[in-house]
Scaffold this motif. Structure first.
Motif, PDB file in Angstrom:
ATOM      1  N   ALA A  32     130.667   3.874  23.390  1.00  0.00           N
ATOM      2  CA  ALA A  32     130.786   5.135  22.643  1.00  0.00           C
ATOM      3  C   ALA A  32     130.837   6.269  23.659  1.00  0.00           C
ATOM      4  O   ALA A  32     130.755   6.044  24.862  1.00  0.00           O
ATOM      5  N   THR A  33     130.931   7.480  23.156  1.00  0.00           N
ATOM      6  CA  THR A  33     130.805   8.665  24.005  1.00  0.00           C
ATOM      7  C   THR A  33     129.396   9.208  23.854  1.00  0.00           C
ATOM      8  O   THR A  33     128.886   9.319  22.736  1.00  0.00           O
ATOM      9  N   TYR A  34     128.761   9.520  24.973  1.00  0.00           N
ATOM     10  CA  TYR A  34     127.397  10.024  24.955  1.00  0.00           C
ATOM     11  C   TYR A  34     127.394  11.478  25.424  1.00  0.00           C
ATOM     12  O   TYR A  34     127.927  11.812  26.485  1.00  0.00           O
ATOM     13  N   LEU A  35     126.788  12.309  24.603  1.00  0.00           N
ATOM     14  CA  LEU A  35     126.759  13.746  24.850  1.00  0.00           C
ATOM     15  C   LEU A  35     125.344  14.196  25.173  1.00  0.00           C
ATOM     16  O   LEU A  35     124.392  13.755  24.520  1.00  0.00           O
ATOM     17  N   CYS A  36     125.205  15.071  26.141  1.00  0.00           N
ATOM     18  CA  CYS A  36     123.908  15.709  26.337  1.00  0.00           C
ATOM     19  C   CYS A  36     124.006  17.142  25.834  1.00  0.00           C
ATOM     20  O   CYS A  36     125.085  17.738  25.836  1.00  0.00           O
ATOM     21  N   PHE A  81     126.531  21.890  24.408  1.00  0.00           N
ATOM     22  CA  PHE A  81     126.823  20.471  24.601  1.00  0.00           C
ATOM     23  C   PHE A  81     127.664  20.252  25.847  1.00  0.00           C
ATOM     24  O   PHE A  81     128.524  21.076  26.191  1.00  0.00           O
ATOM     25  N   GLY A  82     127.432  19.130  26.501  1.00  0.00           N
ATOM     26  CA  GLY A  82     128.318  18.694  27.558  1.00  0.00           C
ATOM     27  C   GLY A  82     129.557  18.060  26.946  1.00  0.00           C
ATOM     28  O   GLY A  82     129.614  17.817  25.739  1.00  0.00           O
ATOM     29  N   ALA A  83     130.558  17.797  27.783  1.00  0.00           N
ATOM     30  CA  ALA A  83     131.821  17.240  27.290  1.00  0.00           C
ATOM     31  C   ALA A  83     131.701  15.769  26.935  1.00  0.00           C
ATOM     32  O   ALA A  83     132.550  15.215  26.237  1.00  0.00           O
ATOM     33  N   GLY A  84     130.640  15.130  27.422  1.00  0.00           N
ATOM     34  CA  GLY A  84     130.422  13.722  27.084  1.00  0.00           C
ATOM     35  C   GLY A  84     130.959  12.769  28.133  1.00  0.00           C
ATOM     36  O   GLY A  84     131.887  13.089  28.876  1.00  0.00           O
ATOM     37  N   THR A  85     130.358  11.600  28.165  1.00  0.00           N
ATOM     38  CA  THR A  85     130.825  10.507  29.028  1.00  0.00           C
ATOM     39  C   THR A  85     131.130   9.321  28.138  1.00  0.00           C
ATOM     40  O   THR A  85     130.303   8.913  27.322  1.00  0.00           O
ATOM     41  N   GLN A 117     138.049  20.997  25.308  1.00  0.00           N
ATOM     42  CA  GLN A 117     136.864  21.855  25.413  1.00  0.00           C
ATOM     43  C   GLN A 117     135.568  21.175  24.988  1.00  0.00           C
ATOM     44  O   GLN A 117     134.486  21.717  25.189  1.00  0.00           O
ATOM     45  N   GLY A 118     135.661  20.025  24.387  1.00  0.00           N
ATOM     46  CA  GLY A 118     134.439  19.375  23.934  1.00  0.00           C
ATOM     47  C   GLY A 118     133.866  20.085  22.720  1.00  0.00           C
ATOM     48  O   GLY A 118     134.566  20.787  21.989  1.00  0.00           O
ATOM     49  N   LEU A 119     132.564  19.921  22.530  1.00  0.00           N
ATOM     50  CA  LEU A 119     131.860  20.524  21.396  1.00  0.00           C
ATOM     51  C   LEU A 119     131.461  21.948  21.741  1.00  0.00           C
ATOM     52  O   LEU A 119     130.700  22.178  22.669  1.00  0.00           O
ATOM     53  N   GLN A 136     126.432  29.708  31.810  1.00  0.00           N
ATOM     54  CA  GLN A 136     125.766  28.425  31.595  1.00  0.00           C
ATOM     55  C   GLN A 136     126.788  27.295  31.610  1.00  0.00           C
ATOM     56  O   GLN A 136     127.858  27.410  31.034  1.00  0.00           O
ATOM     57  N   LYS A 137     126.414  26.215  32.267  1.00  0.00           N
ATOM     58  CA  LYS A 137     127.360  25.115  32.402  1.00  0.00           C
ATOM     59  C   LYS A 137     126.629  23.795  32.358  1.00  0.00           C
ATOM     60  O   LYS A 137     125.549  23.635  32.939  1.00  0.00           O
ATOM     61  N   ILE A 138     127.204  22.839  31.636  1.00  0.00           N
ATOM     62  CA  ILE A 138     126.684  21.475  31.619  1.00  0.00           C
ATOM     63  C   ILE A 138     127.781  20.562  32.120  1.00  0.00           C
ATOM     64  O   ILE A 138     128.933  20.662  31.683  1.00  0.00           O
TER      65      ILE A 138
END
Lengths: 115, 112
Positions: B86-90, B102-106, A41-43, B2-4
């Motif tokens: 690293a993992t980058y989150l928006c 937050f997005g799940a990250g890349t 689910q992430g953050l 809402q979705k990222i």
């Protein structure tokens, strides 16, 4: 300035138990937010406290609760633990005002494992 | 709702090249957008913030663009180094007390 601290760092509990996690924000920061992070689910946002009041709440069941004290320290509580509550719980503080008002400073997290 | 969306696949690039990460969002009108870096076992670390009325922001080797029409942000790391792995989150924030999403990250891997 010392960073955000969270205690404990690691915790193992069994289903049905309850747990309390603690967060000390950076000195002078009045906003504290809590997040749950899982691989799937992430953050995910749990709640935010500012001046001892909950300002925002995420979509989590009522088993998840929190509070903030007059010194801005915050605690979150999870009752009747379920296996799916296993996660990294992150606390973030924010100054709210000033040039870096919206920046969140994260702590190292508490790794909770529910068996 | 809402979705990222961030690219769930890891990004592998060669040292010295520019890494470009994408963040798309729907059903949201953010007041500002943030990028964070997260290393394994650690909390996210703030990198850059860009407001809705800003098109681009730079900080050293980092550059962020924000297109509210396309509902997209691009995050660039120029002259990438293995230490950038690293993992980058928006993350998006609305005005007036909206909660941060937050997005799940890349995951970025920079090979020497």
């Amino acid at each position: 300035k010392a960073g955000v601290t969270q205690t404990p760092r690691y915790l193992i509990k069994t289903r049905g138990q309850q747990v309390t996690l603690s967060c000390s924000p950076i000195s002078g920061h009045r906003s504290v937010s809590w997040y749950q992070q899982t691989p799937g689910q992430g953050l995910q946002f749990l709640f935010e406290y500012f001046s001892e009041t909950q300002r925002n709440k995420g979509n989590f069941p009522g088993r998840f609760s929190g509070r903030q004290f007059s010194n801005s320290r915050s605690e979150m509580n999870v009752s009747t633990l379920e296996l799916g509550d296993s996660a990294l719980y992150l606390c973030a503080s924010s100054p709210v005002a000033g040039l870096r008002a919206n920046e969140q400073f994260f702590g190292p997290g508490t790794r909770l494992t529910v068996l | 709702s809402q979705k990222i969306e961030q690219n769930s696949e890891a990004l592998n690039i060669q040292e010295g090249k520019t890494a470009t990460l994408t963040c798309n969002y729907t059903n949201y009108s953010p007041a500002y957008l943030q990028w964070y870096r997260q290393d394994p076992g650690r909390g996210p670390v703030f990198l850059l913030l860009i407001r809705e009325n800003e098109k681009e922001k730079r900080k050293e080797r980092l550059k962020v663009t924000f297109d509210t029409t396309l509902k997209q942000s691009l995050f660039h790391i120029t002259a990438s180094q293995p230490a950038d792995s690293a993992t980058y989150l928006c993350a998006l924030d609305g005005a007036g007390g909206f909660k941060t999403i937050f997005g799940a990250g890349t995951r970025l891997f920079v090979k020497a």
